[in-house]
Scaffold this motif. Structure first.
Motif, PDB file in Angstrom:
ATOM      1  N   MET A   1     -19.239   3.370 -29.758  1.00  0.00           N
ATOM      2  CA  MET A   1     -19.809   2.393 -28.869  1.00  0.00           C
ATOM      3  C   MET A   1     -18.758   1.897 -27.882  1.00  0.00           C
ATOM      4  O   MET A   1     -19.067   1.647 -26.733  1.00  0.00           O
ATOM      5  N   GLY A   2     -17.533   1.758 -28.331  1.00  0.00           N
ATOM      6  CA  GLY A   2     -16.478   1.256 -27.462  1.00  0.00           C
ATOM      7  C   GLY A   2     -16.264   2.120 -26.237  1.00  0.00           C
ATOM      8  O   GLY A   2     -16.005   1.615 -25.140  1.00  0.00           O
ATOM      9  N   ALA A   3     -16.365   3.437 -26.415  1.00  0.00           N
ATOM     10  CA  ALA A   3     -16.178   4.342 -25.280  1.00  0.00           C
ATOM     11  C   ALA A   3     -17.253   4.113 -24.220  1.00  0.00           C
ATOM     12  O   ALA A   3     -16.956   4.117 -23.023  1.00  0.00           O
ATOM     13  N   VAL A   4     -18.487   3.902 -24.649  1.00  0.00           N
ATOM     14  CA  VAL A   4     -19.580   3.650 -23.702  1.00  0.00           C
ATOM     15  C   VAL A   4     -19.342   2.330 -22.979  1.00  0.00           C
ATOM     16  O   VAL A   4     -19.487   2.241 -21.755  1.00  0.00           O
ATOM     17  N   GLN A   5     -18.969   1.310 -23.715  1.00  0.00           N
ATOM     18  CA  GLN A   5     -18.755  -0.014 -23.124  1.00  0.00           C
ATOM     19  C   GLN A   5     -17.655   0.016 -22.071  1.00  0.00           C
ATOM     20  O   GLN A   5     -17.835  -0.498 -20.961  1.00  0.00           O
ATOM     21  N   ILE A   6     -16.543   0.629 -22.400  1.00  0.00           N
ATOM     22  CA  ILE A   6     -15.416   0.667 -21.471  1.00  0.00           C
ATOM     23  C   ILE A   6     -15.730   1.568 -20.276  1.00  0.00           C
ATOM     24  O   ILE A   6     -15.375   1.245 -19.137  1.00  0.00           O
ATOM     25  N   ALA A   7     -16.417   2.685 -20.519  1.00  0.00           N
ATOM     26  CA  ALA A   7     -16.784   3.577 -19.410  1.00  0.00           C
ATOM     27  C   ALA A   7     -17.705   2.874 -18.415  1.00  0.00           C
ATOM     28  O   ALA A   7     -17.495   2.962 -17.200  1.00  0.00           O
ATOM     29  N   VAL A   8     -18.706   2.164 -18.917  1.00  0.00           N
ATOM     30  CA  VAL A   8     -19.614   1.437 -18.024  1.00  0.00           C
ATOM     31  C   VAL A   8     -18.852   0.350 -17.270  1.00  0.00           C
ATOM     32  O   VAL A   8     -19.025   0.181 -16.056  1.00  0.00           O
ATOM     33  N   PHE A   9     -17.991  -0.375 -17.969  1.00  0.00           N
ATOM     34  CA  PHE A   9     -17.177  -1.420 -17.348  1.00  0.00           C
ATOM     35  C   PHE A   9     -16.350  -0.842 -16.203  1.00  0.00           C
ATOM     36  O   PHE A   9     -16.359  -1.365 -15.083  1.00  0.00           O
ATOM     37  N   GLU A  10     -15.642   0.240 -16.466  1.00  0.00           N
ATOM     38  CA  GLU A  10     -14.767   0.829 -15.448  1.00  0.00           C
ATOM     39  C   GLU A  10     -15.567   1.426 -14.289  1.00  0.00           C
ATOM     40  O   GLU A  10     -15.149   1.329 -13.137  1.00  0.00           O
ATOM     41  N   LEU A  11     -16.702   2.045 -14.587  1.00  0.00           N
ATOM     42  CA  LEU A  11     -17.540   2.595 -13.512  1.00  0.00           C
ATOM     43  C   LEU A  11     -18.077   1.490 -12.611  1.00  0.00           C
ATOM     44  O   LEU A  11     -18.042   1.610 -11.380  1.00  0.00           O
ATOM     45  N   LEU A  12     -18.576   0.421 -13.209  1.00  0.00           N
ATOM     46  CA  LEU A  12     -19.079  -0.702 -12.407  1.00  0.00           C
ATOM     47  C   LEU A  12     -17.965  -1.308 -11.564  1.00  0.00           C
ATOM     48  O   LEU A  12     -18.145  -1.575 -10.374  1.00  0.00           O
ATOM     49  N   LEU A  40     -23.951  -4.476 -23.299  1.00  0.00           N
ATOM     50  CA  LEU A  40     -25.397  -4.351 -23.475  1.00  0.00           C
ATOM     51  C   LEU A  40     -25.831  -2.886 -23.478  1.00  0.00           C
ATOM     52  O   LEU A  40     -26.582  -2.442 -24.354  1.00  0.00           O
ATOM     53  N   ILE A  41     -25.339  -2.118 -22.524  1.00  0.00           N
ATOM     54  CA  ILE A  41     -25.704  -0.701 -22.452  1.00  0.00           C
ATOM     55  C   ILE A  41     -25.183   0.053 -23.682  1.00  0.00           C
ATOM     56  O   ILE A  41     -25.897   0.866 -24.274  1.00  0.00           O
ATOM     57  N   GLY A  42     -23.961  -0.241 -24.091  1.00  0.00           N
ATOM     58  CA  GLY A  42     -23.414   0.388 -25.296  1.00  0.00           C
ATOM     59  C   GLY A  42     -24.229   0.063 -26.532  1.00  0.00           C
ATOM     60  O   GLY A  42     -24.466   0.929 -27.385  1.00  0.00           O
ATOM     61  N   ALA A  43     -24.685  -1.179 -26.649  1.00  0.00           N
ATOM     62  CA  ALA A  43     -25.498  -1.581 -27.796  1.00  0.00           C
ATOM     63  C   ALA A  43     -26.826  -0.838 -27.819  1.00  0.00           C
ATOM     64  O   ALA A  43     -27.267  -0.360 -28.867  1.00  0.00           O
ATOM     65  N   VAL A  44     -27.468  -0.721 -26.666  1.00  0.00           N
ATOM     66  CA  VAL A  44     -28.760  -0.036 -26.597  1.00  0.00           C
ATOM     67  C   VAL A  44     -28.613   1.448 -26.924  1.00  0.00           C
ATOM     68  O   VAL A  44     -29.394   2.009 -27.705  1.00  0.00           O
ATOM     69  N   ILE A  45     -27.601   2.086 -26.369  1.00  0.00           N
ATOM     70  CA  ILE A  45     -27.410   3.522 -26.568  1.00  0.00           C
ATOM     71  C   ILE A  45     -27.088   3.852 -28.022  1.00  0.00           C
ATOM     72  O   ILE A  45     -27.538   4.875 -28.550  1.00  0.00           O
ATOM     73  N   VAL A 107     -32.500  -3.990 -31.600  1.00  0.00           N
ATOM     74  CA  VAL A 107     -31.775  -3.767 -30.347  1.00  0.00           C
ATOM     75  C   VAL A 107     -31.525  -5.081 -29.600  1.00  0.00           C
ATOM     76  O   VAL A 107     -30.471  -5.262 -28.989  1.00  0.00           O
ATOM     77  N   GLY A 108     -32.470  -6.001 -29.671  1.00  0.00           N
ATOM     78  CA  GLY A 108     -32.280  -7.288 -28.996  1.00  0.00           C
ATOM     79  C   GLY A 108     -31.123  -8.076 -29.583  1.00  0.00           C
ATOM     80  O   GLY A 108     -30.291  -8.625 -28.856  1.00  0.00           O
ATOM     81  N   SER A 109     -31.052  -8.111 -30.904  1.00  0.00           N
ATOM     82  CA  SER A 109     -29.960  -8.822 -31.571  1.00  0.00           C
ATOM     83  C   SER A 109     -28.613  -8.189 -31.262  1.00  0.00           C
ATOM     84  O   SER A 109     -27.629  -8.888 -31.022  1.00  0.00           O
ATOM     85  N   ARG A 110     -28.578  -6.865 -31.290  1.00  0.00           N
ATOM     86  CA  ARG A 110     -27.318  -6.171 -30.975  1.00  0.00           C
ATOM     87  C   ARG A 110     -26.897  -6.451 -29.530  1.00  0.00           C
ATOM     88  O   ARG A 110     -25.724  -6.682 -29.260  1.00  0.00           O
ATOM     89  N   GLY A 111     -27.859  -6.423 -28.618  1.00  0.00           N
ATOM     90  CA  GLY A 111     -27.539  -6.707 -27.220  1.00  0.00           C
ATOM     91  C   GLY A 111     -27.039  -8.126 -27.027  1.00  0.00           C
ATOM     92  O   GLY A 111     -26.070  -8.361 -26.289  1.00  0.00           O
ATOM     93  N   LEU A 112     -27.687  -9.079 -27.698  1.00  0.00           N
ATOM     94  CA  LEU A 112     -27.254 -10.477 -27.585  1.00  0.00           C
ATOM     95  C   LEU A 112     -25.885 -10.721 -28.209  1.00  0.00           C
ATOM     96  O   LEU A 112     -25.186 -11.650 -27.836  1.00  0.00           O
ATOM     97  N   TYR A 113     -25.519  -9.897 -29.163  1.00  0.00           N
ATOM     98  CA  TYR A 113     -24.185 -10.010 -29.769  1.00  0.00           C
ATOM     99  C   TYR A 113     -23.122  -9.328 -28.902  1.00  0.00           C
ATOM    100  O   TYR A 113     -22.099  -9.917 -28.581  1.00  0.00           O
ATOM    101  N   TRP A 114     -23.368  -8.063 -28.546  1.00  0.00           N
ATOM    102  CA  TRP A 114     -22.334  -7.279 -27.877  1.00  0.00           C
ATOM    103  C   TRP A 114     -22.124  -7.620 -26.406  1.00  0.00           C
ATOM    104  O   TRP A 114     -21.000  -7.495 -25.911  1.00  0.00           O
TER     105      TRP A 114
END
Length: 135
Positions: A1-12, A40-45, A107-114
Motif C-alpha cells: 500500500m505504501g508504494a501506491v500512496q507515495i506514487a500517487v503523492f509524487e505524481l500529483l 485514500l487511493i492506496g486504501a481503496v486499491i 473500504v470507507g473505514s480504511r479510507g477515513l483512516y489512511w
C-alpha cells in the motif's frame, strides 16, 4: 500500500506543481492534501487483498467455525473445503457469498483512516526533509 500512496503523492505533486494552470501548489497544505489523496487511493486499491487476508486470518483452525465479520455485524464462517484453503479459494468464496462488493467491505473505514494518516505523514516528512536540506 505504501508504494501506491507515495506514487500517487509524487505524481500529483509533480503534475500540479509543474502545471501553470493550477497556480501555486507548494507548501505544507498542498503536500498534506496530496498525501491524503494518495492515502485514500492506496486504501481503496488494497482493500480487496486486505479483505482476503483478514478472512484467512479470522476463519479459525481446521474444521473450526471461525469467521470474519460481515455485513450487518453478523459472523459468517468461511467454507473450509480443500479447494478453499488458499487466498484464491477464499477470494472465490467471498465472490460467491457477497459478489464483487464483498471485496470492498470496510473500504470507507480504511479510507477515513489512511487519508489523514498519510497526509500528515508525508507533509511532515517533506517539511523535515526541507529543513534538513537547508542545514
Amino acid at each position: 500500500m505504501g508504494a501506491v500512496q507515495i506514487a500517487v503523492f509524487e505524481l500529483l505533486k509533480a503534475y500540479l506543481v509543474a502545471s501553470p494552470s493550477f497556480g501555486s501548489f507548494n507548501g505544507l497544505p498542498a503536500e498534506a492534501a496530496f498525501g491524503a489523496i494518495g492515502g485514500l487511493i492506496g486504501a481503496v486499491i488494497t482493500t480487496p487483498a486486505d479483505v482476503v487476508t483478514t478472512r484467512i486470518m479470522t476463519r479459525g483452525g481446521e474444521g473450526g467455525g471461525g469467521g470474519g465479520a460481515s455485513k450487518g455485524g453478523r459472523a459468517r464462517a468461511v467454507a473450509h473445503s480443500a479447494d478453499e484453503e488458499g487466498p484464491l479459494g477464499v477470494a472465490k468464496a467471498i465472490l460467491a457469498e457477497d459478489g464483487p462488493a464483498g471485496f470492498f467491505v470496510g473500504v470507507g473505514s480504511r479510507g477515513l483512516y489512511w487519508a489523514p494518516a498519510i497526509g500528515i505523514f508525508l507533509s511532515l516528512y517533506c517539511s523535515l526533509r526541507q529543513a534538513a536540506l537547508s542545514l
